[in-house]
Motif scaffolding. Structure first.
Motif, mmCIF file in Angstrom:
data_model
loop_
_atom_site.group_PDB
_atom_site.id
_atom_site.type_symbol
_atom_site.label_atom_id
_atom_site.label_comp_id
_atom_site.label_asym_id
_atom_site.label_seq_id
_atom_site.Cartn_x
_atom_site.Cartn_y
_atom_site.Cartn_z
ATOM 1 N N GLY A 18 0.781 -1.226 0.000
ATOM 2 C CA GLY A 18 0.000 0.000 0.000
ATOM 3 C C GLY A 18 0.811 1.273 0.000
ATOM 4 O O GLY A 18 2.043 1.273 -0.098
ATOM 5 N N LYS A 19 0.085 2.388 0.110
ATOM 6 C CA LYS A 19 0.668 3.720 0.148
ATOM 7 C C LYS A 19 0.031 4.495 1.292
ATOM 8 O O LYS A 19 -1.001 4.108 1.823
ATOM 9 C CB LYS A 19 0.437 4.439 -1.184
ATOM 10 C CG LYS A 19 1.078 3.746 -2.392
ATOM 11 C CD LYS A 19 0.779 4.496 -3.675
ATOM 12 C CE LYS A 19 1.417 3.805 -4.875
ATOM 13 N NZ LYS A 19 1.101 4.510 -6.150
ATOM 14 N N GLY A 20 0.649 5.612 1.649
ATOM 15 C CA GLY A 20 0.128 6.410 2.744
ATOM 16 C C GLY A 20 1.057 6.392 3.926
ATOM 17 O O GLY A 20 2.217 5.969 3.834
ATOM 18 N N MET A 40 -3.035 -6.001 9.047
ATOM 19 C CA MET A 40 -2.496 -5.479 7.788
ATOM 20 C C MET A 40 -3.596 -5.304 6.744
ATOM 21 O O MET A 40 -3.641 -4.294 6.044
ATOM 22 C CB MET A 40 -1.377 -6.378 7.274
ATOM 23 C CG MET A 40 -0.133 -6.336 8.148
ATOM 24 S SD MET A 40 1.264 -7.251 7.489
ATOM 25 C CE MET A 40 1.767 -6.213 6.113
ATOM 26 N N LEU A 41 -4.486 -6.257 6.644
ATOM 27 C CA LEU A 41 -5.594 -6.136 5.692
ATOM 28 C C LEU A 41 -6.524 -4.979 6.078
ATOM 29 O O LEU A 41 -6.984 -4.224 5.217
ATOM 30 C CB LEU A 41 -6.375 -7.448 5.621
ATOM 31 C CG LEU A 41 -5.650 -8.612 4.946
ATOM 32 C CD1 LEU A 41 -6.439 -9.911 5.119
ATOM 33 C CD2 LEU A 41 -5.425 -8.326 3.465
ATOM 34 N N LYS A 46 -7.850 0.963 4.881
ATOM 35 C CA LYS A 46 -8.083 2.324 5.385
ATOM 36 C C LYS A 46 -7.119 3.340 4.777
ATOM 37 O O LYS A 46 -7.105 4.510 5.175
ATOM 38 C CB LYS A 46 -7.942 2.353 6.908
ATOM 39 C CG LYS A 46 -8.960 1.489 7.635
ATOM 40 C CD LYS A 46 -10.395 1.953 7.418
ATOM 41 C CE LYS A 46 -11.377 1.092 8.186
ATOM 42 N NZ LYS A 46 -12.792 1.498 7.929
ATOM 43 N N GLY A 47 -6.283 2.909 3.837
ATOM 44 C CA GLY A 47 -5.412 3.839 3.132
ATOM 45 C C GLY A 47 -4.025 4.000 3.719
ATOM 46 O O GLY A 47 -3.328 4.972 3.387
ATOM 47 N N TYR A 48 -3.609 3.062 4.544
ATOM 48 C CA TYR A 48 -2.277 3.133 5.133
ATOM 49 C C TYR A 48 -1.307 2.217 4.384
ATOM 50 O O TYR A 48 -1.712 1.264 3.714
ATOM 51 C CB TYR A 48 -2.310 2.729 6.606
ATOM 52 C CG TYR A 48 -3.013 3.732 7.483
ATOM 53 C CD1 TYR A 48 -2.312 4.778 8.072
ATOM 54 C CD2 TYR A 48 -4.389 3.646 7.706
ATOM 55 C CE1 TYR A 48 -2.965 5.704 8.874
ATOM 56 C CE2 TYR A 48 -5.051 4.569 8.500
ATOM 57 C CZ TYR A 48 -4.327 5.607 9.077
ATOM 58 O OH TYR A 48 -4.975 6.533 9.851
ATOM 59 N N ARG A 49 -0.037 2.512 4.491
ATOM 60 C CA ARG A 49 1.017 1.618 4.016
ATOM 61 C C ARG A 49 1.387 0.711 5.177
ATOM 62 O O ARG A 49 1.718 1.194 6.267
ATOM 63 C CB ARG A 49 2.232 2.436 3.572
ATOM 64 C CG ARG A 49 3.416 1.598 3.091
ATOM 65 C CD ARG A 49 4.588 2.513 2.745
ATOM 66 N NE ARG A 49 5.775 1.740 2.341
ATOM 67 C CZ ARG A 49 6.982 2.286 2.120
ATOM 68 N NH1 ARG A 49 7.151 3.605 2.246
ATOM 69 N NH2 ARG A 49 7.997 1.511 1.762
#
Length: 274
Positions: A18-20, A40-41, A46-49
């Motif tokens: 992910g990114k963020g 982690m999922l 929620k938009g986090y890395r």
């Protein structure tokens, strides 16, 4: 598989999705990054890395015969953080991983860490000493070592089937899949590293680390934690930390991030967004 090679040649496996804003997860003994699947999922959605590594000697990382101590664990994390250039990160540690978070944030986290979370974590110190009369006696940890050396595969069945998830309590809803997954993660690691890590998580004194941490820190602990009893761990850590929030959970076991992931994830999100 993605990995970094540390200064002493150890390969540290990690997941990076992910990114963020980055959230770094630190697993307990004798597990791996896979123990954080539910978190982690959730945070990825929620938009986090989200990043989780296998500690040296654990999971898919090198099966080290040396360096299985808290200073080296924290150094490994610092090298991973630099390699991924993580900034403004939230570091979340469970059990032994909570000790790793405390040591890393105190010694390496300046300018890179936004917040920290200790879940069922081993600080300030687990071992009973003159300065820590409420701790567990050395004989408890000697028993862990003896059981591991005698029959690691059976020991790694007995722990999750019993006290780790509270499955030994009357009326517990036992998940064979959770037990099997604990065993799978444990048996992926190295026996020597697991043996040494018992000393690392039980005898390391984190008092000075806790005193040095300035970042906001959430301390989460199950009140029915049979592995790391709350009275000599979470309650004490929350008092020592300069900027702490304490949340305790009646009836929750040591492995509450798995058995009660919905509750734990919601409280983690609230703290991170606060």
């Amino acid at each position: 598989m993605p990995s970094i090679t540390t200064n002493d040649g150890t390969e540290i496996y990690y997941k990076d999705w992910g990114k963020g804003q980055p959230i770094v997860f630190h697993h307990g003994w004798p597990l791996s990054a896979d123990d954080w699947d539910a978190q982690m999922l959730f945070f990825l959605s929620k938009g986090y890395r989200v990043i989780a590594h296998d500690r040296r000697g654990h999971g898919r990382s090198s099966q080290t015969w040396e360096g299985n101590d808290m200073d080296t664990y924290a150094d490994d994390v610092a090298q991973l953080v630099r390699a991924l250039d993580l900034k403004d990160a939230i570091h979340i540690g469970h059990s032994t991983g909570g000790g790793e978070v405390a040591r890393y944030v105190a010694q390496h986290g300046k300018g890179r860490v936004a917040k920290a979370v200790l879940i069922g974590a081993v600080p300030p110190i687990m071992l009973k000493t003159a300065a820590n009369p409420g701790g567990l006696p050395l004989e408890v940890f000697d028993g862990f070592r003896a059981a591991l050396a005698a029959n690691r595969a059976q020991f790694f069945r007995d722990v999750p089937a019993g006290p780790f998830y509270g499955y030994n309590r009357p009326g517990a809803q036992v998940s064979q899949g959770v037990i099997d997954n604990w065993w799978r993660q444990g048996m992926m690691g190295g026996a020597k590293a697991h043996y040494d890590c018992i000393k690392a998580f039980s005898e390391t004194d984190f008092n000075d680390d806790l005193k040095a941490i300035e970042q906001p820190t959430l301390v989460m602990h199950g009140e029915d934690d049979q592995i790391v009893p709350i009275a000599d761990s979470g309650l004490l850590s929350a008092k020592i930390l300069k900027n702490s929030v304490l949340k305790t959970y009646p009836g929750f076991p040591h492995g509450m991030a798995t058995t009660h992931a919905d509750v734990i994830n919601a409280d983690l999100l609230a703290f991170i967004q606060s």
